[in-house]
Design an enzyme around this catalytic site. Structure first.
Site, mmCIF file in Angstrom:
data_model
loop_
_atom_site.group_PDB
_atom_site.id
_atom_site.type_symbol
_atom_site.label_atom_id
_atom_site.label_comp_id
_atom_site.label_asym_id
_atom_site.label_seq_id
_atom_site.Cartn_x
_atom_site.Cartn_y
_atom_site.Cartn_z
ATOM 1 N N SER A 216 -0.329 5.573 -3.889
ATOM 2 C CA SER A 216 0.561 6.743 -3.940
ATOM 3 C C SER A 216 0.219 7.832 -2.930
ATOM 4 O O SER A 216 0.459 9.013 -3.195
ATOM 5 C CB SER A 216 0.584 7.326 -5.363
ATOM 6 O OG SER A 216 1.212 6.419 -6.238
ATOM 7 N N GLU B 197 -1.069 -6.657 -6.148
ATOM 8 C CA GLU B 197 0.221 -7.306 -6.447
ATOM 9 C C GLU B 197 0.106 -8.821 -6.370
ATOM 10 O O GLU B 197 0.902 -9.543 -6.978
ATOM 11 C CB GLU B 197 1.315 -6.752 -5.511
ATOM 12 C CG GLU B 197 1.744 -5.349 -5.950
ATOM 13 C CD GLU B 197 2.341 -4.479 -4.859
ATOM 14 O OE1 GLU B 197 2.683 -4.999 -3.791
ATOM 15 O OE2 GLU B 197 2.452 -3.257 -5.090
ATOM 16 N N GLY C 50 1.681 2.459 1.046
ATOM 17 C CA GLY C 50 2.779 1.550 0.740
ATOM 18 C C GLY C 50 4.110 2.231 0.960
ATOM 19 O O GLY C 50 4.584 2.378 2.085
ATOM 20 N N GLY D 232 2.021 2.857 -6.467
ATOM 21 C CA GLY D 232 3.444 3.002 -6.790
ATOM 22 C C GLY D 232 3.744 3.901 -7.973
ATOM 23 O O GLY D 232 4.902 4.009 -8.374
ATOM 24 N N ASN E 62 1.743 -0.668 4.668
ATOM 25 C CA ASN E 62 2.061 -1.924 3.971
ATOM 26 C C ASN E 62 3.522 -1.886 3.529
ATOM 27 O O ASN E 62 3.870 -1.172 2.592
ATOM 28 C CB ASN E 62 1.139 -2.084 2.749
ATOM 29 C CG ASN E 62 1.484 -3.318 1.939
ATOM 30 O OD1 ASN E 62 2.163 -4.222 2.437
ATOM 31 N ND2 ASN E 62 1.024 -3.363 0.696
ATOM 32 N N TRP E 63 4.345 -2.655 4.210
ATOM 33 C CA TRP E 63 5.790 -2.615 3.929
ATOM 34 C C TRP E 63 6.211 -3.511 2.768
ATOM 35 O O TRP E 63 7.386 -3.570 2.416
ATOM 36 C CB TRP E 63 6.574 -2.986 5.203
ATOM 37 C CG TRP E 63 6.836 -1.783 6.053
ATOM 38 C CD1 TRP E 63 6.098 -0.632 6.084
ATOM 39 C CD2 TRP E 63 7.894 -1.601 6.986
ATOM 40 N NE1 TRP E 63 6.641 0.255 6.983
ATOM 41 C CE2 TRP E 63 7.735 -0.313 7.557
ATOM 42 C CE3 TRP E 63 8.955 -2.393 7.413
ATOM 43 C CZ2 TRP E 63 8.614 0.195 8.521
ATOM 44 C CZ3 TRP E 63 9.821 -1.883 8.377
ATOM 45 C CH2 TRP E 63 9.650 -0.608 8.914
ATOM 46 N N LYS E 64 5.264 -4.242 2.219
ATOM 47 C CA LYS E 64 5.569 -5.132 1.080
ATOM 48 C C LYS E 64 6.814 -5.970 1.395
ATOM 49 O O LYS E 64 7.012 -6.358 2.548
ATOM 50 C CB LYS E 64 5.752 -4.316 -0.197
ATOM 51 C CG LYS E 64 4.623 -3.310 -0.414
ATOM 52 C CD LYS E 64 4.679 -2.685 -1.770
ATOM 53 C CE LYS E 64 3.670 -1.542 -1.858
ATOM 54 N NZ LYS E 64 3.003 -1.464 -3.115
ATOM 55 N N HIS F 79 -4.833 -7.962 -2.513
ATOM 56 C CA HIS F 79 -3.950 -6.888 -2.995
ATOM 57 C C HIS F 79 -3.629 -7.113 -4.470
ATOM 58 O O HIS F 79 -3.390 -8.243 -4.904
ATOM 59 C CB HIS F 79 -2.655 -6.836 -2.172
ATOM 60 C CG HIS F 79 -1.903 -5.560 -2.376
ATOM 61 N ND1 HIS F 79 -1.155 -5.328 -3.512
ATOM 62 C CD2 HIS F 79 -1.811 -4.438 -1.623
ATOM 63 C CE1 HIS F 79 -0.633 -4.109 -3.432
ATOM 64 N NE2 HIS F 79 -1.012 -3.543 -2.294
ATOM 65 N N GLU G 101 -8.151 0.613 -4.068
ATOM 66 C CA GLU G 101 -6.817 0.921 -4.578
ATOM 67 C C GLU G 101 -6.811 0.788 -6.103
ATOM 68 O O GLU G 101 -6.657 -0.324 -6.626
ATOM 69 C CB GLU G 101 -5.799 -0.073 -4.017
ATOM 70 C CG GLU G 101 -5.716 -0.084 -2.512
ATOM 71 C CD GLU G 101 -4.329 -0.534 -2.059
ATOM 72 O OE1 GLU G 101 -3.571 0.318 -1.588
ATOM 73 O OE2 GLU G 101 -4.004 -1.721 -2.209
HETATM 74 C C1 PEP Z 1 -0.046 -0.447 -1.610
HETATM 75 O O1 PEP Z 1 0.922 -1.079 -1.232
HETATM 76 O O2 PEP Z 1 -1.157 -0.961 -1.618
HETATM 77 C C2 PEP Z 1 0.120 0.942 -2.028
HETATM 78 C C3 PEP Z 1 -0.917 1.700 -2.097
HETATM 79 O O3 PEP Z 1 1.396 1.333 -2.333
HETATM 80 P P1 PEP Z 1 1.868 2.855 -2.647
HETATM 81 O O4 PEP Z 1 1.393 3.704 -1.493
HETATM 82 O O5 PEP Z 1 3.348 2.743 -2.704
HETATM 83 O O6 PEP Z 1 1.238 3.266 -3.925
#
Ligand code: PEP
Length: 248
Positions: free
Chosen positions: A209, A100, A230, A173, A10-12, A98, A167
């Site tokens: 993470s 976010e 992510g 993050g 997931n490149w956000k 998600h 998640e």
């Molecule tokens: C995500 O984008 O859902 C995610 C898990 O990000 P990260 O790996 O940076 O925690």
């Protein structure tokens, strides 16, 4: 982990056209027999979806959208992308629910509408669920998961095209991951809740993470079929490391 192992990148809101060059090594890795089980799916920002699809055209790596509108077709929704448009580009997947986007006000009801619309357009769904730190501290994790699953999947028939991404919001993050035992308990709970909704054994992925260090313990968690990654997925080297350490 015996069957398919999912690696979701997931490149956000990151990446530019110059990011594409970094993907060559990953494409080569995905073609090796040893990594047959690895199902790699990239979720670039909308602006790069077309480029990614072209880049991966001779590989088995799939591409998806990071979100979509609840209206499945065309419509007067400025700034939005519909499931029909993602499908038209060649996407096979979409991430929905998600945290976010939940934080920005996306409700379970809207997520449910998005899931139904995307399934109608034959997209596969990465359906994200997870508790916040406050909910974890209040020991409300299981009731939150129940609510998100029941509301998100309300009336959804073709559940076989859904993958669940567990998640914990406090883990995304932050560099923190759940303790193995707690994670296994939550995954078992999710499995039980899902089994009340569908006879299909939906893959349950972990996200939050994940990196090339903690993957050595995360890969041993019972009941997990892969990872939603992510920030570590934005580095090809780190992402490849995670895949290699999972399948060795
Ligand atoms: C995500 O984008 O859902 C995610 C898990 O990000 P990260 O790996 O940076 O925690």
């Amino acid at each position: 982990m015996t069957n398919n192992i999912y690696f979701i990148a997931n490149w956000k809101m990151y990446g530019s056209t110059s990011s594409l060059n970094s993907l060559n090594k990953l494409i080569n890795l995905s073609k090796l027999k040893k990594y047959n089980k690895a199902k790699i799916i990239y979720f670039p920002p909308f602006t790069l979806i077309n480029d990614f699809i072209k880049k991966f055209s001779k590989s088995k790596i799939s591409v998806g959208g990071q979100n979509c509108h609840q209206h499945e077709d065309y419509g007067s929704f400025t700034g939005s992308i519909s499931p029909k448009m993602l499908k038209d580009l060649g996407c096979q997947f979409v991430i929905l629910g998600h945290s976010e986007n939940r934080t920005l006000g996306e409700s379970d009801h809207v997520i449910n509408k998005k899931i139904r619309s995307a399934l109608n357009k034959n997209l596969k769904i990465i359906f994200c669920i997870g508790e916040t730190l406050k909910e974890k501290r209040k020991k409300a994790t299981h009731s939150v998961l129940r609510k998100q699953i029941n509301r998100g999947l309300k009336g959804v028939k073709n559940c076989q095209n859904i993958l669940i991404a567990y998640e914990p919001v406090w883990s995304i993050g932050s560099g923190l991951i759940p303790k193995s035992e707690a994670l296994e308990i939550n995954v078992r709970k999710i499995r039980k809740l899902i089994s009340k909704k569908t006879k299909f054994k939906l893959p349950i992925l972990y996200g939050g993470s994940v990196n090339s260090q903690n993957i050595t313990s995360l890969k041993n968690i019972t009941g997990i079929s892969g990872f939603l990654i992510g920030s570590a997925s934005q580095s090809s080297k780190k992402f490849i490391d995670i895949i290699k350490k999972t399948i060795n």
